[in-house]
Structure formats: structure tokens, C-alpha cells
Design an enzyme around this catalytic site. Structure first.
Site, PDB file in Angstrom:
ATOM      1  N   GLY A  28     -20.455  -2.784   0.147  1.00  0.00           N
ATOM      2  CA  GLY A  28     -20.750  -3.833  -0.941  1.00  0.00           C
ATOM      3  C   GLY A  28     -22.161  -3.641  -1.587  1.00  0.00           C
ATOM      4  N   SER A 137     -26.212 -11.236   6.445  1.00  0.00           N
ATOM      5  CA  SER A 137     -24.977 -12.114   5.948  1.00  0.00           C
ATOM      6  C   SER A 137     -25.385 -13.630   5.916  1.00  0.00           C
ATOM      7  CB  SER A 137     -23.676 -11.954   6.417  1.00  0.00           C
ATOM      8  OG  SER A 137     -23.575 -10.470   6.777  1.00  0.00           O
ATOM      9  N   ASP A 169     -37.714 -12.767   1.217  1.00  0.00           N
ATOM     10  CA  ASP A 169     -38.695 -13.798   0.859  1.00  0.00           C
ATOM     11  C   ASP A 169     -40.031 -13.176   0.897  1.00  0.00           C
ATOM     12  OD1 ASP A 169     -36.382 -15.337   0.980  1.00  0.00           O
ATOM     13  OD2 ASP A 169     -36.834 -15.821   3.037  1.00  0.00           O
ATOM     14  N   ARG A 172     -40.555 -11.052  -2.342  1.00  0.00           N
ATOM     15  CA  ARG A 172     -40.687 -11.960  -3.511  1.00  0.00           C
ATOM     16  C   ARG A 172     -41.901 -12.679  -3.656  1.00  0.00           C
ATOM     17  NH1 ARG A 172     -34.588 -14.446  -2.496  1.00  0.00           N
ATOM     18  NH2 ARG A 172     -33.563 -13.134  -3.868  1.00  0.00           N
ATOM     19  N   HIS A 196     -34.287 -19.088   6.060  1.00  0.00           N
ATOM     20  CA  HIS A 196     -33.868 -18.392   4.724  1.00  0.00           C
ATOM     21  C   HIS A 196     -33.065 -19.197   4.034  1.00  0.00           C
ATOM     22  CE1 HIS A 196     -33.198 -15.376   1.990  1.00  0.00           C
ATOM     23  NE2 HIS A 196     -32.008 -15.393   2.244  1.00  0.00           N
TER      24      HIS A 196
HETATM   25  P1  NAD Z   1     -20.672  -8.061  -1.482  1.00  0.00           P
HETATM   26  O1  NAD Z   1     -19.329  -8.847  -1.555  1.00  0.00           O
HETATM   27  O2  NAD Z   1     -20.885  -7.010  -2.629  1.00  0.00           O
HETATM   28  O3  NAD Z   1     -20.144  -7.312  -0.202  1.00  0.00           O
HETATM   29  C1  NAD Z   1     -19.976  -7.491   1.017  1.00  0.00           C
HETATM   30  C2  NAD Z   1     -19.330  -6.349   1.686  1.00  0.00           C
HETATM   31  O4  NAD Z   1     -18.654  -6.710   3.024  1.00  0.00           O
HETATM   32  C3  NAD Z   1     -18.125  -5.817   0.830  1.00  0.00           C
HETATM   33  O5  NAD Z   1     -18.074  -4.512   0.873  1.00  0.00           O
HETATM   34  C4  NAD Z   1     -16.786  -6.301   1.831  1.00  0.00           C
HETATM   35  O6  NAD Z   1     -15.787  -5.356   1.837  1.00  0.00           O
HETATM   36  C5  NAD Z   1     -17.306  -6.263   3.313  1.00  0.00           C
HETATM   37  N1  NAD Z   1     -16.879  -7.006   4.428  1.00  0.00           N
HETATM   38  C6  NAD Z   1     -16.180  -8.218   4.154  1.00  0.00           C
HETATM   39  N2  NAD Z   1     -15.679  -8.517   5.152  1.00  0.00           N
HETATM   40  C7  NAD Z   1     -15.950  -7.633   6.084  1.00  0.00           C
HETATM   41  C8  NAD Z   1     -15.631  -7.480   7.514  1.00  0.00           C
HETATM   42  N3  NAD Z   1     -14.880  -8.116   8.322  1.00  0.00           N
HETATM   43  N4  NAD Z   1     -16.059  -6.240   8.259  1.00  0.00           N
HETATM   44  C9  NAD Z   1     -16.712  -5.300   7.230  1.00  0.00           C
HETATM   45  N5  NAD Z   1     -17.071  -5.525   5.932  1.00  0.00           N
HETATM   46  C10 NAD Z   1     -16.705  -6.875   5.446  1.00  0.00           C
HETATM   47  O7  NAD Z   1     -21.930  -8.780  -0.876  1.00  0.00           O
HETATM   48  P2  NAD Z   1     -23.383  -8.694  -1.129  1.00  0.00           P
HETATM   49  O8  NAD Z   1     -23.985  -9.053  -2.427  1.00  0.00           O
HETATM   50  O9  NAD Z   1     -23.597  -7.123  -0.384  1.00  0.00           O
HETATM   51  O10 NAD Z   1     -23.945  -9.689  -0.239  1.00  0.00           O
HETATM   52  C11 NAD Z   1     -23.426  -9.685   1.392  1.00  0.00           C
HETATM   53  C12 NAD Z   1     -24.134 -10.732   2.188  1.00  0.00           C
HETATM   54  O11 NAD Z   1     -25.620 -10.805   2.112  1.00  0.00           O
HETATM   55  C13 NAD Z   1     -23.824 -12.194   1.443  1.00  0.00           C
HETATM   56  O12 NAD Z   1     -23.645 -13.138   2.656  1.00  0.00           O
HETATM   57  C14 NAD Z   1     -25.034 -12.495   0.778  1.00  0.00           C
HETATM   58  O13 NAD Z   1     -25.056 -13.934   0.814  1.00  0.00           O
HETATM   59  C15 NAD Z   1     -26.113 -11.997   1.660  1.00  0.00           C
HETATM   60  N6  NAD Z   1     -27.466 -11.746   1.174  1.00  0.00           N
HETATM   61  C16 NAD Z   1     -28.427 -11.951   2.173  1.00  0.00           C
HETATM   62  C17 NAD Z   1     -29.779 -11.813   1.772  1.00  0.00           C
HETATM   63  C18 NAD Z   1     -30.855 -12.119   2.892  1.00  0.00           C
HETATM   64  O14 NAD Z   1     -31.846 -12.220   2.085  1.00  0.00           O
HETATM   65  N7  NAD Z   1     -30.730 -12.294   3.988  1.00  0.00           N
HETATM   66  C19 NAD Z   1     -29.984 -11.579   0.579  1.00  0.00           C
HETATM   67  C20 NAD Z   1     -28.913 -11.195  -0.242  1.00  0.00           C
HETATM   68  C21 NAD Z   1     -27.656 -11.495   0.022  1.00  0.00           C
HETATM   69  C1  LMR Z   2     -31.187 -14.453  -1.644  1.00  0.00           C
HETATM   70  O1  LMR Z   2     -32.113 -15.081  -1.104  1.00  0.00           O
HETATM   71  O2  LMR Z   2     -31.378 -13.808  -2.630  1.00  0.00           O
HETATM   72  C2  LMR Z   2     -29.992 -14.075  -0.830  1.00  0.00           C
HETATM   73  O3  LMR Z   2     -30.102 -15.125   0.262  1.00  0.00           O
HETATM   74  C3  LMR Z   2     -28.844 -14.413  -1.629  1.00  0.00           C
HETATM   75  C4  LMR Z   2     -28.708 -15.663  -2.193  1.00  0.00           C
HETATM   76  O4  LMR Z   2     -27.475 -16.346  -1.758  1.00  0.00           O
HETATM   77  O5  LMR Z   2     -29.370 -16.236  -2.552  1.00  0.00           O
END
Ligand code: NAD
Ligand code: LMR
Length: 336
Positions: A28, A137, A169, A172, A196
Site C-alpha cells: 500500500g 493500522s 506525531d 511532525r 494517536h
Molecule cells: P493503503 O490502502 O494504501 O494500503 C493498505 C494496504 O493494506 C493495501 O496494499 C492493501 O492491499 C493491504 N491490505 C488490506 N487488507 C489486508 C490484509 N488482510 N492483509 C494484508 N494486507 C492487507 O493504506 P495506507 O495509506 O498504506 O494506510 C494503511 C493504514 O495505516 C491505514 O489504516 C492508515 O490509517 C494507517 N496510518 C497510520 C499512521 C500512524 O501514524 N500510525 C499514519 C498513516 C497511516
Molecule cells: C496520521 O496521523 O497521519 C495517520 O494517523 C493517518 C490519518 O488518518 O491521519
């Protein structure tokens, strides 16, 4: 025997630390650049990429980079793909799940992401019971408790090895404060506590050397920008997802810190959302503060130190939300 040969032999007898790292959701927006950064990390010698789509393609692409690690892709439709990606791995990073669109809260992702993270945690408990698990996630205030409960149910829970990645965080905060005080952001550190999401993110500005220099408005705006930095990106991407590249950097930095700890490096400190004693008596089992990382995962959970009255009031609001988020995660596992 020539001296150069002797010298070479001396070096070659040192035993390198070899770490196997698995990325679940590797293809992703976060997964791909994070996997790239892990491929460049010389502590990682065996990189496994798992996704429900395109894992072989991304792995083959990365495998052409000349670093000392092998990289393999494992897909959901191949026999035992998930199991093989996890087998005897040391560290699992989970960015699998859907990202936000404008107008959504992280909690709005719960219905879909809770199940994804739950099922990946079940597989992790079965196939990599000793691995450190780094959850990216969202909503991590709930997905981390989900992983904890699943591992507990399977008898493999080690609270020292479960982390909600909150490094975004922290980075940033370094960037945004340096923009105000006109310094090099690489030298800035702001302690972040809580969770978060929005108001659960508490930047402790009073513990920086700039606190007395900032006006009340500057402080309020800075706190708000750090708390809602994720929304800033979601809005700018306008429907195309949330932070991916800065998150990949943050995830890679945190994974590297955990591996530094495993290797025995001293004084490795990062903030993370972890199983914490700080507010357990109030029903809050997880809380983010600085932690020291060591050979077995978390070596020490730091207290958050002295807070100013306005920070104490942010903390009270944070605790109320955090408690509900954690409970929601637990209840999901109980009902599945
Ligand atoms: P994205 O949709 O681009 O990528 C997600 C990936 O997960 C995809 O490739 C998808 O095929 C895969 N996926 C879905 N179900 C799956 C499964 N059961 N097994 C394996 N892979 C699976 O999303 P992204 O932009 O990469 O964001 C992913 C997650 O990270 C989101 O939930 C987002 O909110 C979170 N996130 C968290 C933070 C943080 O600070 N912790 C920051 C940014 C994003
Ligand atoms: C972030 O802080 O950027 C992530 O948790 C993604 C979001 O949904 O804001």
C-alpha cells in the site's frame, strides 16, 4: 601470510546480527516506501512482504537493490502465504488496512481495520510467537488493544514487544516547532504522550527549551497542528488517502530503533503507544510515552514528567477518549 589477509580474516569473523522483518500490508501507500527503507537497513537481512495484492511484484522490484538482504513476496492466495511470511520472523510491522478520506475520523476506520488487524494478529500469534509487533493500522488507540487481546488469548502476549507506532506525531512535532523557532528540525525533540488521534495526542511543549519563548497563541496553534497533522495531509490529498511517505519514514525509524535495542545499543529512546502501568488503575491499559528499547523489547517505560496546568487538562480529555477507544478494541476481540 600477508598482513592485509590477516586483517581481512579478523573482520570476517565478527558475527553480524541478522534480523528477519515481515511487513503485513506491504504494497500500500505506506507499505511500499516502508519496505524500501527496510531494504536499505543493513540490520535487516531477510525481508518478507505480505499483502492481499501485488506482494510478488513489489518484492521482485525491491530485490534488485544491491543491499545485503533477501526480499520475498507472499500473497494471500498462495498456499500458506501469510504463515510463510511470518515463520520465525523477529519483527512484524502492520500497515494493512484502509486509510481516511476527508471528513472521516480514525475511529471511522474501525469497522474495516479491526477485522484486518485481528486476523493478522491471530496469524502472528501462531507463526511468530516471539516477534515484536509494530502496529501502524488505524485507529491505533484500538488496534493495539486488539492485537494485545488476540495474543493474550493465544498465550503468546509479551507486553514488552507490542508497539503502537506514534513516531509520526514525534517527527511532525520536530518539524512544526522548528518552523516557528527557526532551527534545524533534525535537532528538535518534543515529548508526545497519550494516544494517536486528535485530542489524545499531547505534545508536552513545557518540556522543550522554547516554552517560555512561545506566545500563548503560538502554543495553542502548535499543539493543534501536531494533534491534527494527520488531517492536514488527508485534506491536502483530497480523497487519495492519508500520510504515507512521512509515515514510511516514521515507521522505518521506529523499526530501526527496535532493532537497535535488540542489538544491545544503549539509550535507544522513542515514544510509543504501549501496555503501560501509568493509568492502569483508571482502566487505561495503553498509553504513549517515551520508552527505552533493549534486547528483549521495552526495557523501561518512562513517566511523562512534570506537566503545566493546561497540559494536565489536555491529559484529562485524552484519558476519557483513550479509555473508550481501548475498550472498543477489547470488545471487538471478545465478540469475535
Ligand atoms: P493503503 O490502502 O494504501 O494500503 C493498505 C494496504 O493494506 C493495501 O496494499 C492493501 O492491499 C493491504 N491490505 C488490506 N487488507 C489486508 C490484509 N488482510 N492483509 C494484508 N494486507 C492487507 O493504506 P495506507 O495509506 O498504506 O494506510 C494503511 C493504514 O495505516 C491505514 O489504516 C492508515 O490509517 C494507517 N496510518 C497510520 C499512521 C500512524 O501514524 N500510525 C499514519 C498513516 C497511516
Ligand atoms: C496520521 O496521523 O497521519 C495517520 O494517523 C493517518 C490519518 O488518518 O491521519
Amino acid at each position: 601470510m600477508s598482513l592485509p589477509f590477516l586483517a581481512k580474516r579478523t573482520f570476517s569473523t565478527s558475527i553480524p546480527n541478522l534480523y528477519k522483518v515481515t511487513v503485513l500490508g506491504a504494497c500500500g501507500g505506506i507499505g511500499q516506501p516502508l519496505s524500501l527503507l527496510l531494504k536499505l537497513n543493513n540490520k535487516v537481512t531477510d525481508l518478507r512482504l505480505y499483502d492481499i495484492k501485488n506482494a510478488k511484484g513489489v518484492a521482485t522490484d525491491l530485490s534488485h537493490i544491491p543491499t545485503a538482504s533477501k526480499v520475498n513476496g507472499y500473497s494471500a492466495d498462495e498456499n500458506s502465504g501469510l504463515a510463510n511470511s511470518l515463520d520465525s520472523t523477529d519483527l512484524i510491522v502492520i500497515p494493512a488496512g484502509i486509510p481516511r478520506k476527508p471528513g472521516m475520523t480514525r475511529d471511522d476506520l474501525f469497522n474495516i481495520n479491526a477485522k484486518i488487524v485481528h486476523d493478522l494478529a491471530v496469524a502472528s500469534a501462531k507463526h511468530a510467537p516471539n516477534a515484536a509487533v509494530l502496529v501502524i493500522s488505524n485507529p491505533i488507540n484500538s488496534t493495539v488493544p486488539i492485537v494485545a487481546k488476540v495474543l493474550q488469548k493465544n498465550g503468546t502476549y509479551n507486553p514488552k514487544k507490542l508497539f503502537g507506532v506514534t513516531t509520526l506525531d514525534s517527527i511532525r512535532a520536530s518539524t512544526f516547532i522548528s518552523e516557528i523557532v527557526k532551527t534545524d528540525p533534525t535537532n528538535e525533540k518534543v515529548n508526545i504522550i497519550g494516544g494517536h488521534s486528535g485530542i489524545t495526542i499531547i505534545p508536552v511543549l513545557s518540556q522543550t527549551s522554547y516554552y517560555n519563548r512561545l506566545s500563548d497563541d503560538e502554543k495553542t496553534n502548535l499543539i493543534n497542528r501536531i494533534q491534527f497533522g494527520g488531517d492536514e495531509v488527508v485534506k491536502a490529498k483530497n480523497g487519495a488517502g492519508s500520510a504515507t511517505l512521512s509515515m514510511a519514514y516514521a515507521g522505518s525509524r521506529f523499526a530501526n530503533a527496535v532493532l537497535d535495542g535488540f542489538e544491545g545499543k544503549q539509550n535507544v529512546v522513542e515514544a510509543s503507544f504501549v501496555d503501560s502501568p501509568l493509568f492502569k488503575d483508571e482502566g487505561i491499559d495503553f498509553f504513549a510515552t517515551n520508552v527505552t528499547l533493549g534486547t528483549d523489547g521495552i526495557e523501561k517505560i518512562h513517566d511523562f514528567g512534570e506537566l503545566q496546568p493546561e497540559e494536565i487538562s489536555l491529559l484529562e480529555n485524552c484519558k476519557e477518549t483513550l479509555k473508550k477507544n481501548i475498550k472498543k478494541g477489547y470488545e471487538f476481540v471478545e465478540s469475535n
